[in-house]
Design a protein around this motif. Sequence first.
Motif, PDB file in Angstrom:
ATOM      1  N   SER A 135       0.858  -1.187   0.000  1.00  0.00           N
ATOM      2  CA  SER A 135       0.000   0.000   0.000  1.00  0.00           C
ATOM      3  C   SER A 135       0.892   1.234   0.000  1.00  0.00           C
ATOM      4  CB  SER A 135      -0.881   0.017   1.250  1.00  0.00           C
ATOM      5  OG  SER A 135      -1.703  -1.116   1.277  1.00  0.00           O
ATOM      6  N   ARG A 136       0.398   2.292  -0.583  1.00  0.00           N
ATOM      7  CA  ARG A 136       1.132   3.549  -0.569  1.00  0.00           C
ATOM      8  C   ARG A 136       0.157   4.688  -0.828  1.00  0.00           C
ATOM      9  NH1 ARG A 136       5.840   3.030  -4.029  1.00  0.00           N
ATOM     10  NH2 ARG A 136       5.599   0.816  -3.820  1.00  0.00           N
ATOM     11  N   TYR A 137       0.654   5.890  -0.809  1.00  0.00           N
ATOM     12  CA  TYR A 137      -0.154   7.067  -1.135  1.00  0.00           C
ATOM     13  C   TYR A 137       0.375   7.683  -2.417  1.00  0.00           C
ATOM     14  CZ  TYR A 137      -2.570   7.187   3.342  1.00  0.00           C
ATOM     15  OH  TYR A 137      -3.369   6.884   4.408  1.00  0.00           O
ATOM     16  N   ALA A 138      -0.527   8.303  -3.143  1.00  0.00           N
ATOM     17  CA  ALA A 138      -0.162   9.111  -4.302  1.00  0.00           C
ATOM     18  C   ALA A 138      -0.681  10.521  -4.019  1.00  0.00           C
ATOM     19  CB  ALA A 138      -0.795   8.557  -5.570  1.00  0.00           C
ATOM     20  N   LEU A 139       0.146  11.499  -4.308  1.00  0.00           N
ATOM     21  CA  LEU A 139      -0.223  12.894  -4.095  1.00  0.00           C
ATOM     22  C   LEU A 139      -0.110  13.608  -5.429  1.00  0.00           C
ATOM     23  CD1 LEU A 139      -0.806  14.964  -1.727  1.00  0.00           C
ATOM     24  CD2 LEU A 139       1.591  15.574  -1.919  1.00  0.00           C
ATOM     25  N   GLY A 140      -1.164  14.301  -5.819  1.00  0.00           N
ATOM     26  CA  GLY A 140      -1.151  15.079  -7.050  1.00  0.00           C
ATOM     27  C   GLY A 140      -1.175  16.554  -6.729  1.00  0.00           C
ATOM     28  N   LEU A 141      -0.264  17.315  -7.306  1.00  0.00           N
ATOM     29  CA  LEU A 141      -0.237  18.763  -7.164  1.00  0.00           C
ATOM     30  C   LEU A 141      -0.537  19.346  -8.539  1.00  0.00           C
ATOM     31  CD1 LEU A 141       1.966  17.504  -5.108  1.00  0.00           C
ATOM     32  CD2 LEU A 141       2.600  19.867  -4.782  1.00  0.00           C
TER      33      LEU A 141
ATOM     34  N   GLY B  94      -2.090  23.390 -17.381  1.00  0.00           N
ATOM     35  CA  GLY B  94      -1.114  23.576 -16.315  1.00  0.00           C
ATOM     36  C   GLY B  94      -0.370  22.290 -16.001  1.00  0.00           C
ATOM     37  N   PRO B  95       0.843  22.421 -15.485  1.00  0.00           N
ATOM     38  CA  PRO B  95       1.603  21.229 -15.130  1.00  0.00           C
ATOM     39  C   PRO B  95       1.036  20.555 -13.879  1.00  0.00           C
ATOM     40  CG  PRO B  95       2.809  23.195 -14.491  1.00  0.00           C
ATOM     41  CD  PRO B  95       1.584  23.654 -15.220  1.00  0.00           C
ATOM     42  N   SER B  96       1.414  19.302 -13.683  1.00  0.00           N
ATOM     43  CA  SER B  96       1.046  18.590 -12.464  1.00  0.00           C
ATOM     44  C   SER B  96       2.241  17.784 -11.992  1.00  0.00           C
ATOM     45  CB  SER B  96      -0.159  17.677 -12.699  1.00  0.00           C
ATOM     46  OG  SER B  96       0.128  16.715 -13.684  1.00  0.00           O
ATOM     47  N   VAL B  97       2.305  17.609 -10.689  1.00  0.00           N
ATOM     48  CA  VAL B  97       3.374  16.828 -10.073  1.00  0.00           C
ATOM     49  C   VAL B  97       2.714  15.654  -9.373  1.00  0.00           C
ATOM     50  CG1 VAL B  97       5.187  16.830  -8.303  1.00  0.00           C
ATOM     51  CG2 VAL B  97       4.852  18.851  -9.759  1.00  0.00           C
ATOM     52  N   VAL B  98       3.249  14.453  -9.587  1.00  0.00           N
ATOM     53  CA  VAL B  98       2.733  13.257  -8.943  1.00  0.00           C
ATOM     54  C   VAL B  98       3.815  12.712  -8.031  1.00  0.00           C
ATOM     55  CG1 VAL B  98       1.861  10.919  -9.289  1.00  0.00           C
ATOM     56  CG2 VAL B  98       1.214  12.730 -10.880  1.00  0.00           C
ATOM     57  N   VAL B  99       3.434  12.398  -6.800  1.00  0.00           N
ATOM     58  CA  VAL B  99       4.370  11.875  -5.802  1.00  0.00           C
ATOM     59  C   VAL B  99       3.836  10.541  -5.305  1.00  0.00           C
ATOM     60  CG1 VAL B  99       5.427  12.308  -3.546  1.00  0.00           C
ATOM     61  CG2 VAL B  99       4.891  14.237  -5.058  1.00  0.00           C
ATOM     62  N   HIS B 100       4.688   9.515  -5.277  1.00  0.00           N
ATOM     63  CA  HIS B 100       4.331   8.230  -4.678  1.00  0.00           C
ATOM     64  C   HIS B 100       5.163   8.051  -3.424  1.00  0.00           C
ATOM     65  CE1 HIS B 100       2.961   6.270  -8.735  1.00  0.00           C
ATOM     66  NE2 HIS B 100       2.212   7.292  -8.369  1.00  0.00           N
TER      67      HIS B 100
END
Length: 170
Positions: A20-26, A67-73
């Motif tokens: 399991s993990r989290y994904a964060l979208g900016l 617009g750009p987006s940043v994805v973090v796992h």
Amino acid sequence: LFTVINESQKQRLESVSYSSRYALGLFYEAGTGIAVPWAARYVADNPCVRFISIDNKKRNIESPEIGPSVVVHTTVAFGHEHLDSDPEEVQQIILSHLQRIVPSLPKPSSIKCQRWRYSQVTRAVPSCPGQMILHTQPLLICGGDGFTRSNFDGCIESAMSLAEAVKPHL
């Protein structure tokens, strides 16, 4: 579904486990610059963040209208530790780690934090070649990375196995 399958199949399917993990979208307004020299970055030395991508750069779709987006796992360990934590709290923790890793990131116009309970296969269905035939009349086959491994090759292997399993029934 479980009325169709036998006890052996049921036990094998239930033995699959996932990390399991989290994904964060900016998400940013059109025209916002993300001043980093990479499209994606694997982070080996952080207890929270494992992967960062500038999604539009990674997909090669930079556009003045979008617009750009940043994805973090996050790391698997972080995801496991915070599996039942409040998503708002988790979001703040991830953002604080991200700020230290990429201090030049501008403030996003919106943020989405998503818990990914079934991220990657840690233990696939045993003794299955990429798929499992559950029923023949009507034909019911299941497949996917839960029958191989969570990477592109595992998905292709399962798809090929599914295609071969369907062929005799066409």
